[in-house]
Scaffold this motif. Structure first.
Motif, short mmCIF file in Angstrom:
data_model
loop_
_atom_site.label_atom_id
_atom_site.label_comp_id
_atom_site.label_asym_id
_atom_site.label_seq_id
_atom_site.Cartn_x
_atom_site.Cartn_y
_atom_site.Cartn_z
N VAL A 65 52.80 32.58 29.01
CA VAL A 65 53.54 32.16 30.20
C VAL A 65 52.67 32.44 31.43
O VAL A 65 51.98 33.47 31.48
CB VAL A 65 54.88 32.92 30.29
CG1 VAL A 65 55.63 32.55 31.56
CG2 VAL A 65 55.72 32.63 29.06
N ASP A 66 52.65 31.54 32.38
CA ASP A 66 51.91 31.73 33.63
C ASP A 66 50.44 32.01 33.41
O ASP A 66 49.85 32.86 34.09
CB ASP A 66 52.53 32.87 34.46
CG ASP A 66 53.83 32.45 35.08
OD1 ASP A 66 53.88 31.35 35.65
OD2 ASP A 66 54.81 33.20 34.97
N PRO B 176 46.39 30.63 33.23
CA PRO B 176 45.57 29.54 33.78
C PRO B 176 45.26 28.44 32.77
O PRO B 176 44.91 27.32 33.16
CB PRO B 176 44.28 30.23 34.22
CG PRO B 176 44.61 31.67 34.32
CD PRO B 176 45.75 31.94 33.40
N PRO C 174 49.96 37.02 36.01
CA PRO C 174 51.04 36.01 36.09
C PRO C 174 51.68 35.93 37.47
O PRO C 174 51.99 34.84 37.96
CB PRO C 174 52.05 36.48 35.04
CG PRO C 174 51.28 37.34 34.12
CD PRO C 174 50.23 38.01 34.95
N ARG D 222 49.47 34.03 39.78
CA ARG D 222 49.50 32.60 39.49
C ARG D 222 50.77 31.95 40.04
O ARG D 222 50.72 30.90 40.69
CB ARG D 222 49.42 32.39 37.99
CG ARG D 222 49.43 30.93 37.59
CD ARG D 222 49.32 30.79 36.09
NE ARG D 222 49.95 29.56 35.64
CZ ARG D 222 49.38 28.37 35.66
NH1 ARG D 222 48.16 28.25 36.11
NH2 ARG D 222 50.01 27.30 35.26
N ARG D 223 51.91 32.62 39.80
CA ARG D 223 53.17 32.05 40.30
C ARG D 223 53.15 31.97 41.83
O ARG D 223 53.59 30.98 42.42
CB ARG D 223 54.36 32.90 39.83
CG ARG D 223 54.73 32.66 38.37
CD ARG D 223 56.12 33.21 38.07
NE ARG D 223 56.22 34.65 38.24
CZ ARG D 223 55.99 35.53 37.26
NH1 ARG D 223 55.66 35.10 36.06
NH2 ARG D 223 56.10 36.82 37.48
N ARG E 85 50.52 31.84 43.85
CA ARG E 85 49.54 30.84 44.28
C ARG E 85 50.13 29.43 44.16
O ARG E 85 50.00 28.59 45.05
CB ARG E 85 48.28 30.98 43.40
CG ARG E 85 47.11 30.13 43.81
CD ARG E 85 46.99 28.84 43.06
NE ARG E 85 46.81 29.03 41.62
CZ ARG E 85 46.86 28.04 40.75
NH1 ARG E 85 47.11 26.81 41.15
NH2 ARG E 85 46.67 28.27 39.46
N GLU F 246 44.11 35.77 38.75
CA GLU F 246 44.93 35.07 37.76
C GLU F 246 44.38 35.24 36.36
O GLU F 246 45.13 35.20 35.39
CB GLU F 246 44.92 33.56 38.06
CG GLU F 246 45.97 33.11 39.01
CD GLU F 246 45.96 31.60 39.15
OE1 GLU F 246 45.90 30.91 38.12
OE2 GLU F 246 46.02 31.12 40.30
#
Lengths: 342, 796
Positions: free
Chosen positions: A146-147, A149, B359, B362-363, B365, B379
Motif C-alpha cells: 500500500v502507498d 512508489p 507511505p 507518498r500520501r 505528496r 517515499e
C-alpha cells in the motif's frame, strides 16, 4: 431403314472418342465423320434423297440431330484444347482475374495468436480474465505494498473505491492460482488500461500477454530457457537474449529480457536505438508472497511469470512507427496485414 | 537518477569508462538510459602557451602573440585584445574551427591587416564565469595542446540511470559506487572534503543517540518529536557563525554535473549530501525559529500552511509537519517554508537530518501534488541506520565551505531504536529456486560484496541486511541478490521437462477465434477500437477519473465505435469498408464490478464485391440483404442457439428461445456521411462461449431428386417464413430442401401483393420417387397454404 438407323447409332458411339481426341486426331475425326466428300454422316445424308418420304423423315431427323451433336462435340473439344493450350488469340491472359473482398485479422490478433501458439508448443494453455478488477487482484494480492512508489508506474482508471480497469494482465495470475491447483502453465492475452496520454509509443489502452508457470521444481534455469525459446521462435533462430535484474513486486528475482535486434541482427539501428537490443518483456520467478496470497504452498511450489506488450512486439516485427495506428482502423492499414488481395 | 562519472571516480579511486559503466549498471539492475558528456562545447579548446607577446603593428590596444598550442606545424600567430596577456604564461586557446559557447564558430580572419589563427579566451567566452576583464590565466604545467577540460578537471559525463522503486540506495552516488565496486573488485571510500579538518578532529560532529527519547535540546534549541509514526528518527544540529555565500568551485561543479543549480554554500552542502549519501537534509535559519524550538507533529484537520512556492495549502492529519514554537512552516519531507529558509543574512544554521515515513510521505505528496528530490527519496526509504554518519559529513561540509562552529553534538531522537534486520538463507533453497547449486562460499562472497554481513547459523546463513536495503526482507530477496550479483547471464538456459497444466483453454478464447475466422472468411477486416468513449445508455459504466469527457465511459456496445471508425475512413476517402471487431463490452452490474460480455460487431458499406473488368457497369453497393447474410454468419458462430427474426425497425434480432432474450441486432445505420459514401449497415451479437458439437456425417443420397417450382401470390400479411414453415410441415420427410429463388411485384400481380417462387427438392434416400407422389404432396401443400395463410398458387 433399320440399317441406316443402326449406322447412325454406330456414329453416335464415336462421341466419347471426340471428347478425348488430341488436335490431330480431332481433324481426322471431323474429316472421317463430316467430311464433305467422304464423311460417313455426309454419305448417309446424301442417300436421303433416294428414300421413301416416310423413311426419309425419320432417318433425316435422326441424322440431322446427330450432325448437330457431332459438330457441337467437335467444337467443344476444339475450345477445350485451345483453353488447355492457352490460346492467346482467344484471351489476353494478363488481364486481372475475378476477385472477392478479402478479410483479415488485425495485426495485433496475429501477433497475440502467434505468441500464444509458440507458448502452446511448450505446454501453455490460454486463459483470460475480466478487464475491470478489484484493487486486491490488480495490486495487493500481487504483493504491491500500500502507498508504494511501485504504484506510480501503474496510474489507473478507477470505476469506484476499490474497483479499477486492470493495469496489467497479472490479476489473472491470481484468479488462475485461486481456482486451479498446480501445475499451472497459462498464457493470458488481454487488454489493459493505464492513464497515459496518447503519443507514438503510449496509449491508455493496450494489449498485454502474460504468462505463468507454477509447479514443483521450476527454477530460474527453466524460466530463462522457456523465454529464450520463445524469443528464438518469434524473432528467428539466430536471436540471442539477455536477462538483467529488474523489479516487479510480484516476481523475485525479477528480470527484464532483451532480444538481439531482429532488424540489424544486433549491430545497431534506429529500431533498437543503436543498442543492438530490443527490450521485450518483464519477468521473474513468482514471488512466494503471491503464491501464499493464493493459498499455494510456496515452499513446495515455485514458478515464473512474464508479461509483454503486444503492440510493442508488432511494432518491432512489422516496423509500425506509431501505436495509434492500431486503433485508427484505416482499411489501408488493416489490409496491409490481411494477406495479399483486396 | 543522474550520476556524474567524476563523482563515481572519486568514490572508487580509479578512472572509469562510460561504456564500461553502462554495461555494469545494466548488469546489476540499473540500466543506463543515456550518457551525456558535459562541456562538450569546450572539447576543442586546448592549453596554449604564449611564447612572445608584442604590439600589433596597426593597433595600440591589440597585441600580436606567438602561441604554442601543440600543433604539428609549430607556433601560430594570434591577435589578442586582452590587457593581461603575458609571454611565458598559459591560456585557453581556441583554434580556428572551434564553436564557442553561444554558437560562434571561429574563422581564420584578418584583424587590422594581420591574420589571427585562433583566439585566447576569457572565462566568460568559455561559459565558465562572468569574468571578462582578461583572458583566463591557467596555473598549469600541462603541455601545450592538452585539452582544457583535462586541465580544469571539468571533463565529465552525466550518466542517466533508471532506478527501480525497490532500490533507494541507488539514488545516491555512494550506492551506485558500492555496486560498481562489487562489480569491479574496487574499494569504495568517501572522498575527503576539501578544507575539512581531519576525521576525528572535531568530536562534536558525532551524534550520541538518545535511546528511547523523544525530546531534547541542542545548543539552546529545544526539539520535540511528537509524531514518531511520521518521523521515527530525527537528528538536529546547530552550526553557529556561518558565512552564507557562493559555493567553492569544487562543490558547485559537483552539483552542476548532476544537473542541479548552485544556490549558496549552505543549501549546496545539504544537496551534496543528498546526492552523495541519499540522505535529504534541511537547513533553517535559527534566528527565525520562534522559541527557539522545533516540533515534529501530526498536522491538524484543515491546518493552513504557506509553502516555499508561496502557495497556501490545507493539511490534514496523517501529514507530518515541522513547526516552531508557534506554527507549522514545513510539510515534512515534501516542501519547506519561505519563512525559515537560509538567507544571505543567516549566521546560525539548524540542520535537520530526518527519516520520514515512506507511505505517509507518498500520501502527502500525492494529496498536495508536490514532488521534490527529497520526497522522492523519503517515499522509497532512506538508510535509517546511517543517519548519524550523514549528519556528521553534512556538518563537515558546511564548516568547510561556510565556516562556523558546531558546539554540541547533534541531537539524535530515536524513540524506538531499530536493530539491523537479520534474514536467514538456506543454501539448498538457492539451488532449488535458481536451478544451480551456488557454493556456500560464493554466496557469502557475493552478499558481502555489497554490504550484507553473513554468518553461518546451523545449516543456514544468518544475513544481516544493511540499512540502505529496505527491499530485502525475506529469504527470496537474498536469493535474488545471489542471482543478480552472480549475473543472470551466468545461469544456463536449457529447456527441461515439464508437466502439463491443469488449466484448460478458456472456452471464450476458442469461441472468439471461431467467430473471427467466420468474419474474415466473409471478407471483413478486423478492427480494434478504443473501449473508452461517451456514455451510451443509462447503464453505461463511468470512469471515476477520466482523461477527457469524450472518453469518460466504458463502451456498452462495439458498434458505435466501429461507426466512428467508418467516419474516419471516409476522411481518408476510403469508400468500401467492411470492419468487424470482437471485444469486451461493459454494463453496470449488481456488484461493485461491472458486468462484462464479449461481443462481435460489424459494419458494411460500399461495393458488394471488387469491380471486375467483365462486370461492365458498376458493381452494386451492399444492401440489407448483404447485412442479413453477414448477420446470419455472425449469429451462427457467436450464438449458435439463437434464431433470427425481423426486428423492430427495418432490421433483424437474434433471439434466444424460450426466454425471448435479444442477443443480437442488425440494421441500417443512420449517420452523417459524405455524398459519395454508400449506405452503412451494422450488426452486433453478444457472444456465447459454447463449444459447437462436432458435425455428424450423413450419407449422400444415391437416388435421383424430383424438383418442383412453386410460385405463390402472397398478400400483405403473409411472410416467406410463414409460407416456408407450412411447406416444410405439410411436405414432411420427402422434402429435402426448399428455397426462395424469385420475387415479383408488378402488373400481373394485384397491387399490394407479390409473387414469390420457391424451388422444392424432393427425395427419398431409399428409392426413386414417382412423379405422381410428388404431385400429390404438392397438392396437399397448396391446399394447406390456401387454408392456413390464404396464399394461392400463381396462375399461368
Amino acid at each position: 431403314m433399320r440399317d441406316l438407323l443402326a449406322s447412325l447409332d454406330g456414329l453416335r458411339g464415336r462421341l466419347p472418342e471426340i471428347a478425348q481426341a488430341d488436335a490431330m486426331h480431332l481433324q481426322q475425326l471431323r474429316t472421317e465423320l463430316l467430311g464433305r466428300k467422304a464423311g460417313a454422316l455426309t454419305a448417309i445424308l446424301k442417300q436421303l434423297a433416294t428414300l421413301d418420304p416416310e423413311v426419309r423423315r425419320t432417318v433425316g431427323a435422326a441424322a440431322n440431330a446427330l450432325k448437330g451433336e457431332l459438330e457441337a462435340a467437335l467444337d467443344a473439344r476444339v475450345r477445350a484444347l485451345a483453353e488447355i493450350a492457352g490460346d492467346e488469340a482467344a484471351h489476353d491472359l494478363t488481364m486481372p482475374g475475378r476477385t472477392a473482398w478479402r478479410g483479415g485479422l488485425h495485426v495485433l490478433t496475429q501477433v497475440v495468436d502467434e505468441v500464444c501458439d509458440i507458448f502452446r508448443e511448450v505446454g501453455f494453455t490460454r486463459a483470460v480474465g475480466p478487464e475491470a478488477e478489484t484493487e486486491r487482484n490488480n495490486f495487493f494480492a500481487l504483493n504491491f505494498p500500500v502507498d508504494h512508489p511501485a504504484l506510480d508506474a501503474q496510474e489507473s482508471f478507477y470505476l469506484g473505491d476499490d474497483v479499477l480497469l486492470r493495469t496489467h494482465t497479472s490479476p489473472v495470475q491470481i484468479r488462475t492460482l485461486e481456482t486451479h491447483p498446480p501445475p499451472v502453465r497459462v498464457v493470458i492475452p488481454g487488454q489493459v488500461y493505464r492513464r497515459d496520454t496518447f503519443d507514438p509509443s503510449h496509449s491508455p489502452v493496450f494489449e498485454q500477454i502474460e504468462g505463468l508457470a507454477v509447479d514443483e521444481g521450476i527454477t530460474f534455469v527453466d524460466f530463462k530457457a522457456t523465454l529464450a525459446y520463445f524469443a528464438r521462435r518469434f524473432f528467428g533462430p539466430r536471436t540471442r537474449v539477455r536477462f538483467s535484474p529488474s523489479f516487479f513486486p510480484f516476481t523475485e528475482p525479477s528480470a527484464d529480457m532483451a532480444a538481439s535486434c531482429s532488424v540489424c541482427d544486433g549491430r545497431g539501428c534506429p529500431t533498437c536505438k543503436q543498442t543492438g537490443w530490443l527490450e521485450i518483456l518483464g519477468s521473474g520467478m513468482v514471488h512466494p508472497a503471491v503464491l501464499e496470497n493464493c493459498g499455494v504452498d510456496a515452499e513446495r511450489y515455485t514458478g515464473f511469470a512474464f508479461g509483454m506488450g503486444a503492440q510493442r512486439l508488432a511494432m518491432v516485427r512489422h516496423g509500425i512507427p506509431d501505436i495509434r495506428l492500431f486503433f485508427e482502423s484505416d482499411v489501408r492499414f488493416l489490409r496491409q496485414f490481411a494477406g495479399r488481395g483486396r | 537518477m543522474i550520476v556524474s562519472r567524476r563523482w563515481l571516480e572519486e568514490l572508487l579511486g580509479q578512472p572509469l569508462d562510460p561504456k564500461d559503466i553502462e554495461e555494469r549498471c545494466h548488469g546489476f539492475g540499473a540500466p543506463v538510459e543515456a550518457v551525456v558528456p558535459l562541456h562538450r562545447e569546450l572539447a576543442d579548446v586546448v592549453v596554449g602557451r604564449v611564447l612572445e607577446a608584442g604590439r600589433h603593428p596597426n593597433a595600440d590596444r591589440l597585441s600580436l602573440c606567438r602561441v604554442d598550442a601543440g600543433g604539428a606545424d609549430g607556433p601560430v600567430e594570434v591577435v589578442c585584445g586582452a590587457p593581461n596577456v603575458t609571454a611565458g604564461k598559459a591560456y585557453p586557446f581556441a583554434p580556428v574551427g572551434t564553436v564557442l559557447p553561444g554558437g560562434v564558430k571561429l574563422e581564420r580572419r584578418k584583424i587590422r591587416g594581420v591574420t589571427s589563427n585562433g583566439m585566447l579566451c576569457s572565462a566568460r567566452e568559455l561559459g565558465l564565469g562572468q569574468d571578462h576583464e582578461g583572458i583566463l590565466e591557467l596555473d598549469t604545467a600541462a603541455a601545450p595542446g592538452t585539452p582544457l577540460l583535462e586541465v580544469l578537471g571539468m571533463a565529465d559525463d552525466q550518466i542517466h540511470i533508471e532506478v527501480t522503486a525497490n532500490r533507494p540506495d541507488l539514488l545516491g552516488h555512494k550506492g551506485v559506487a558500492r555496486e560498481l565496486a562489487a562489480s569491479l573488485g574496487a574499494r569504495l571510500r568517501l572522498p575527503p572534503i576539501p578544507g575539512a579538518p581531519p576525521e576525528g578532529a572535531t568530536p562534536a560532529l558525532h551524534a550520541v543517540p538518545t535511546r528511547g527519547q523523544d525530546r531534547g535540546t541542542v545548543d539552546g534549541l529545544e526539539v520535540r518529536l511528537e509524531y514518531p509514526e511520521g518521523a521515527p528518527r530525527y537528528l538536529m544540529a546547530v552550526v553557529r557563525g556561518v558565512r552564507v555565500g557562493p559555493s567553492p568551485s569544487w562543490l558547485a561543479a559537483r552539483l552542476t554535473a548532476v544537473g542541479q543549480r548552485s544556490i549558496n554554500n549552505i543549501v549546496d552542502a545539504t544537496n551534496y549530501i543528498l546526492f552523495e549519501l541519499n540522505q535529504p537534509l534541511h537547513a533553517f535559519d535559527l534566528a527565525r525559529l520562534r522559541g527557539p524550538a522545533v516540533v515534529v507533529r501530526d498536522a491538524r484537520a484543515a491546518e493552513p500552511i504557506v509553502t516555499l512556492d508561496g502557495v497556501a495549502r490545507t493539511l490534514a492529519p496523517g501529514m507530518t509537519v515541522i513547526a516552531d514554537a508557534e506554527r507549522a512552516t514545513i510539510v515534512a519531507g515534501v516542501m519547506g517554508s519561505a519563512e525559515s529558509e537560509v538567507t544571505a543574512a543567516t549566521t546560525d544554521v539548524v540542520v535537520e537530518c530526518a527519516y520520514f515515513d515512506p507511505p505517509r510521505t507518498r500520501r502527502t505528496r500525492r494529496a498536495l501534488g508536490l514532488q521534490s528530490e527529497s520526497s522522492y527519496r523519503f517515499e522509497r526509504g532512506i538508510d535509517m541506520l546511517a543517519m548519524p554518519d550523514a549528519m556528521r559529513r553534512a556538518l563537515e561540509v558546511i564548516v568547510a565551505v561556510a565556516g562556523g562552529t558546531v558546539r554540541e553534538p547533534p541531537l539524535d531522537l530515536w524513540p524506538r531504536p531499530q536493530q539491523p534486520r537479520t534474514v536467514f538463507l538456506r543454501p539448498e533453497r538457492v539451488a532449488r529456486l535458481l536451478g544451480v547449486a551456488v557454493p556456500r562460499a560464493d554466496i557469502e562472497r557475493l552478499l558481502s560484496s555489497v554490504g550484507f554481513v553473513v554468518a553461518p547459523k546451523d545449516e543456514r546463513l544468518a544475513v544481516q541486511v544493511p540499512g540502505w536495503r529496505p527491499d530485502v526482507t525475506r529469504e527470496v530477496d537474498l536469493i535474488e541478490e545471489v542471482a543478480r550479483l552472480r549475473g543472470y547471464d551466468s545461469f544456463p538456459s536449457e529447456l527441461g521437462p515439464y508437466r502439463l497444466g491443469t488449466v484448460p483453454d478458456a472456452p471464450v478464447e476458442r469461441a472468439k477465434s471461431r467467430v473471427r475466422e467466420t468474419c474474415v472468411r466473409a471478407g471483413m477486416l478486423e478492427a480494434r477500437t478504443m473501449p473508452l468513449g461517451p456514455a451510451d445508455g443509462p447503464d453505461a459504466v463511468a470512469l471515476a477519473n477520466p482523461m477527457s469527457v469524450e472518453e469518460g465511459f466504458l463502451r456498452r456496445r462495439l458498434l458505435p465505435g466501429l461507426v466512428r471508425r467508418v467516419a474516419h475512413n471516409w476522411t481518408v476517402r476510403n469508400r468500401d469498408i467492411r470492419l468487424f471487431e470482437i471485444g469486451t463490452v461493459f454494463r453496470q452490474g449488481p456488484g461493485a464490478l461491472p458486468h462484462e460480455d464479449i461481443a462481435v460487431a460489424g459494419v458494411l458499406t460500399g461495393a458488394r464485391r471488387p469491380r471486375h473488368w467483365t462486370d461492365g457497369e458498376e458493381v452494386p453497393d451492399m444492401d440489407i440483404w448483404d447485412l442479413k447474410h453477414h448477420f446470419e454468419l455472425a449469429v451462427a458462430s457467436a450464438q449458435p442457439d439463437a434464431v433470427i427474426r425481423p426486428g423492430a425497425e427495418e432490421g433483424w434480432d437474434a433471439v434466444l428461445e424460450p426466454g425471448g432474450e435479444v442477443v443480437g441486432r442488425a440494421q441500417a445505420v443512420r449517420t452523417d456521411q459524405p455524398a459519395w459514401a454508400a449506405a452503412v449497415f451494422g450488426f452486433e451479437v453478444r457472444m456465447a462461449a459454447t463449444e459447437p458439437s462436432p458435425a455428424a456425417y450423413r450419407a449422400m443420397p444415391t437416388t435421383p431428386p424430383v424438383e418442383r417450382d412453386l410460385a405463390l401470390v402472397l398478400g400483405s400479411g403473409a411472410t416467406a417464413a410463414a409460407v416456408e414453415a407450412v411447406i416444410r410441415r405439410v411436405a414432411g420427410s420427402l422434402l429435402e430442401s426448399v428455397a426462395v429463388f424469385d420475387e415479383y411485384r408488378g402488373v400481373t400481380v394485384p397491387a399490394g401483393e407479390r409473387s414469390v417462387a420457391w424451388r422444392c427438392v424432393f427425395r427419398d434416400p431409399g428409392r426413386t420417387l414417382r412423379e405422381q407422389e410428388v404431385d400429390a404432396v404438392l397438392t396437399r401443400v397448396v391446399r394447406a397454404l390456401k387454408e392456413e395463410l390464404d396464399v394461392q398458387r400463381r396462375e399461368g
